[in-house]
Write a protein that holds these residues in place. Sequence first.
Motif, PDB file in Angstrom:
ATOM      1  N   VAL A 281     -41.271  18.942 -25.600  1.00 50.48           N
ATOM      2  CA  VAL A 281     -40.862  20.335 -25.491  1.00 50.48           C
ATOM      3  C   VAL A 281     -42.048  21.229 -25.813  1.00 50.48           C
ATOM      4  O   VAL A 281     -42.890  20.886 -26.647  1.00 50.48           O
ATOM      5  N   PHE A 282     -42.116  22.371 -25.145  1.00 50.30           N
ATOM      6  CA  PHE A 282     -43.108  23.388 -25.465  1.00 50.30           C
ATOM      7  C   PHE A 282     -42.445  24.397 -26.403  1.00 50.30           C
ATOM      8  O   PHE A 282     -41.428  25.002 -26.053  1.00 50.30           O
ATOM      9  N   ALA A 283     -43.027  24.571 -27.584  1.00 48.21           N
ATOM     10  CA  ALA A 283     -42.427  25.453 -28.575  1.00 48.21           C
ATOM     11  C   ALA A 283     -42.993  26.856 -28.549  1.00 48.21           C
ATOM     12  O   ALA A 283     -42.401  27.774 -29.102  1.00 48.21           O
ATOM     13  N   GLY A 284     -44.176  27.041 -27.919  1.00 53.12           N
ATOM     14  CA  GLY A 284     -44.801  28.352 -27.924  1.00 53.12           C
ATOM     15  C   GLY A 284     -45.130  28.778 -29.348  1.00 53.12           C
ATOM     16  O   GLY A 284     -45.640  27.990 -30.143  1.00 53.12           O
ATOM     17  N   ASP A 285     -44.778  30.007 -29.696  1.00 52.20           N
ATOM     18  CA  ASP A 285     -45.023  30.484 -31.061  1.00 52.20           C
ATOM     19  C   ASP A 285     -43.889  30.111 -32.009  1.00 52.20           C
ATOM     20  O   ASP A 285     -43.827  30.578 -33.150  1.00 52.20           O
ATOM     21  N   GLY A 286     -42.993  29.259 -31.533  1.00 51.46           N
ATOM     22  CA  GLY A 286     -41.856  28.822 -32.341  1.00 51.46           C
ATOM     23  C   GLY A 286     -40.546  29.435 -31.919  1.00 51.46           C
ATOM     24  O   GLY A 286     -39.475  28.965 -32.305  1.00 51.46           O
TER      25      GLY A 286
ATOM     26  N   ARG B 218     -42.203  22.690 -18.159  1.00 54.70           N
ATOM     27  CA  ARG B 218     -41.429  21.577 -18.706  1.00 54.70           C
ATOM     28  C   ARG B 218     -42.321  20.698 -19.562  1.00 54.70           C
ATOM     29  O   ARG B 218     -43.392  20.280 -19.158  1.00 54.70           O
ATOM     30  N   GLY B 219     -41.863  20.384 -20.761  1.00 52.80           N
ATOM     31  CA  GLY B 219     -42.546  19.419 -21.603  1.00 52.80           C
ATOM     32  C   GLY B 219     -42.153  18.007 -21.209  1.00 52.80           C
ATOM     33  O   GLY B 219     -41.279  17.800 -20.381  1.00 52.80           O
ATOM     34  N   GLY B 220     -42.803  17.028 -21.811  1.00 55.95           N
ATOM     35  CA  GLY B 220     -42.503  15.638 -21.504  1.00 55.95           C
ATOM     36  C   GLY B 220     -43.558  15.022 -20.622  1.00 55.95           C
ATOM     37  O   GLY B 220     -44.292  15.731 -19.915  1.00 55.95           O
TER      38      GLY B 220
ATOM     39  N   GLY C 224     -40.089   3.999 -29.167  1.00 53.18           N
ATOM     40  CA  GLY C 224     -40.511   5.052 -28.255  1.00 53.18           C
ATOM     41  C   GLY C 224     -40.905   6.294 -29.019  1.00 53.18           C
ATOM     42  O   GLY C 224     -40.673   6.403 -30.236  1.00 53.18           O
ATOM     43  N   LEU C 225     -41.487   7.265 -28.313  1.00 51.82           N
ATOM     44  CA  LEU C 225     -42.006   8.478 -28.930  1.00 51.82           C
ATOM     45  C   LEU C 225     -41.568   9.719 -28.153  1.00 51.82           C
ATOM     46  O   LEU C 225     -41.414   9.663 -26.926  1.00 51.82           O
ATOM     47  N   PHE C 226     -41.391  10.837 -28.859  1.00 52.83           N
ATOM     48  CA  PHE C 226     -41.171  12.125 -28.215  1.00 52.83           C
ATOM     49  C   PHE C 226     -41.821  13.198 -29.084  1.00 52.83           C
ATOM     50  O   PHE C 226     -41.949  13.033 -30.303  1.00 52.83           O
ATOM     51  N   VAL C 227     -42.258  14.292 -28.449  1.00 50.82           N
ATOM     52  CA  VAL C 227     -43.134  15.231 -29.144  1.00 50.82           C
ATOM     53  C   VAL C 227     -42.797  16.691 -28.845  1.00 50.82           C
ATOM     54  O   VAL C 227     -42.023  16.997 -27.935  1.00 50.82           O
ATOM     55  N   SER C 228     -43.435  17.558 -29.620  1.00 49.00           N
ATOM     56  CA  SER C 228     -43.376  18.999 -29.390  1.00 49.00           C
ATOM     57  C   SER C 228     -44.781  19.563 -29.534  1.00 49.00           C
ATOM     58  O   SER C 228     -45.519  19.175 -30.443  1.00 49.00           O
ATOM     59  N   THR C 229     -45.156  20.468 -28.620  1.00 46.05           N
ATOM     60  CA  THR C 229     -46.457  21.121 -28.707  1.00 46.05           C
ATOM     61  C   THR C 229     -46.285  22.625 -28.502  1.00 46.05           C
ATOM     62  O   THR C 229     -45.291  23.083 -27.921  1.00 46.05           O
ATOM     63  N   GLY C 230     -47.281  23.378 -28.955  1.00 45.67           N
ATOM     64  CA  GLY C 230     -47.192  24.828 -28.847  1.00 45.67           C
ATOM     65  C   GLY C 230     -47.607  25.355 -27.493  1.00 45.67           C
ATOM     66  O   GLY C 230     -47.159  26.425 -27.076  1.00 45.67           O
ATOM     67  N   THR C 231     -48.457  24.624 -26.773  1.00 42.27           N
ATOM     68  CA  THR C 231     -48.957  25.083 -25.479  1.00 42.27           C
ATOM     69  C   THR C 231     -48.926  23.950 -24.465  1.00 42.27           C
ATOM     70  O   THR C 231     -48.766  22.777 -24.815  1.00 42.27           O
ATOM     71  N   GLN C 232     -49.128  24.295 -23.201  1.00 39.98           N
ATOM     72  CA  GLN C 232     -49.078  23.293 -22.134  1.00 39.98           C
ATOM     73  C   GLN C 232     -50.204  22.271 -22.254  1.00 39.98           C
ATOM     74  O   GLN C 232     -50.035  21.117 -21.875  1.00 39.98           O
ATOM     75  N   GLY C 233     -51.335  22.688 -22.762  1.00 39.92           N
ATOM     76  CA  GLY C 233     -52.442  21.749 -22.916  1.00 39.92           C
ATOM     77  C   GLY C 233     -52.623  21.313 -24.353  1.00 39.92           C
ATOM     78  O   GLY C 233     -53.706  20.883 -24.743  1.00 39.92           O
TER      79      GLY C 233
ATOM     80  N   MET D 194     -40.074  21.086 -37.773  1.00 42.81           N
ATOM     81  CA  MET D 194     -40.247  22.257 -38.633  1.00 42.81           C
ATOM     82  C   MET D 194     -39.389  23.424 -38.180  1.00 42.81           C
ATOM     83  O   MET D 194     -38.708  24.065 -38.979  1.00 42.81           O
ATOM     84  N   TYR D 195     -39.400  23.718 -36.872  1.00 43.43           N
ATOM     85  CA  TYR D 195     -38.671  24.873 -36.361  1.00 43.43           C
ATOM     86  C   TYR D 195     -37.432  24.498 -35.539  1.00 43.43           C
ATOM     87  O   TYR D 195     -36.777  25.371 -34.979  1.00 43.43           O
ATOM     88  N   GLY D 196     -37.132  23.213 -35.450  1.00 42.24           N
ATOM     89  CA  GLY D 196     -35.913  22.783 -34.773  1.00 42.24           C
ATOM     90  C   GLY D 196     -36.091  22.285 -33.353  1.00 42.24           C
ATOM     91  O   GLY D 196     -35.128  21.802 -32.748  1.00 42.24           O
ATOM     92  N   HIS D 197     -37.299  22.362 -32.803  1.00 42.16           N
ATOM     93  CA  HIS D 197     -37.509  21.941 -31.418  1.00 42.16           C
ATOM     94  C   HIS D 197     -37.378  20.418 -31.260  1.00 42.16           C
ATOM     95  O   HIS D 197     -36.692  19.932 -30.353  1.00 42.16           O
ATOM     96  N   VAL D 198     -38.024  19.685 -32.149  1.00 43.50           N
ATOM     97  CA  VAL D 198     -37.924  18.226 -32.082  1.00 43.50           C
ATOM     98  C   VAL D 198     -36.506  17.773 -32.422  1.00 43.50           C
ATOM     99  O   VAL D 198     -35.983  16.834 -31.829  1.00 43.50           O
TER     100      VAL D 198
END
Length: 250
Positions: A216-221, A207-209, A159-168, A59-63
């Motif tokens: 990747v951690f996207a935070g608020d985008g 660090r994400g992953g 395989g899989l890879f992801v993006s999240t907004g926070t560390q948890g 959505m925001y380019g992180h992935v």
Amino acid sequence: MGKGGGCVPSKKKDANRGVASAPIPADDERLLTEPNAAAETTTSAPISKLRIFIVFYSMYGHVEGLARRMKKGVDGVEGVEGILYRVSETLPSEALEQMKAPPKDDGIPEITAEELPSADGLLFGFPTRYGCMAAQMKAFFDSTGQLWKEQKLAGKPAGLFVSTGTQGGGQETTAWTAISQLAHHGMLFVPIGYTFGAGMFKMDSIRGGSPYGAGVFAGDGTRQPSETELALAEHQGKYMAAVVKRLNVA
């Protein structure tokens, strides 16, 4: 000695006579003066590469950032190439505008479910939605029913890879919940484990992953992937390419 008492000419001599008297095709005449011409002829045909489809929603380019770096890793392995695809957007343009989502790169084509079987390996990337894959990627998997029925993807490494907004926010659970999609298709889940070496143990920066795949951690985008996160994505591409090559050894 033949029954008639005469000598029977050897087949070798006959064969030699035939070759000596046969005209040389015009296209082959340069073989007499160019010793490497034969080698050039046999190696001129392009050698098909193994193909890994990197299928993602961003959505925001992180992935997408991870996907592009992952392709670099795949392409760095001889005989393998990575091909970027995005899945279809399910949100209306009005909603995307309100969410301040940037426009998609038109240079990356959308993929259909029917194209998946032509890949030698698959890498799926998506942001999390409460610990699960985003609805856009789920909608794509929901469109693969006929492939599931015929088990057209069974045995393919994925395989899989992801993006999240926070560390948890689901770096691991998002991958866990996505594995069920692969399992029902009979695909072979390929995690990266701790093959990234020291990079998996560093604690000096966010660090994400995870062992399940790059992240990747996207935070608020507004936060962009760090070099460490991108390096992990590139490693996953190389690792996946090596696994695909190994599985395709004749």
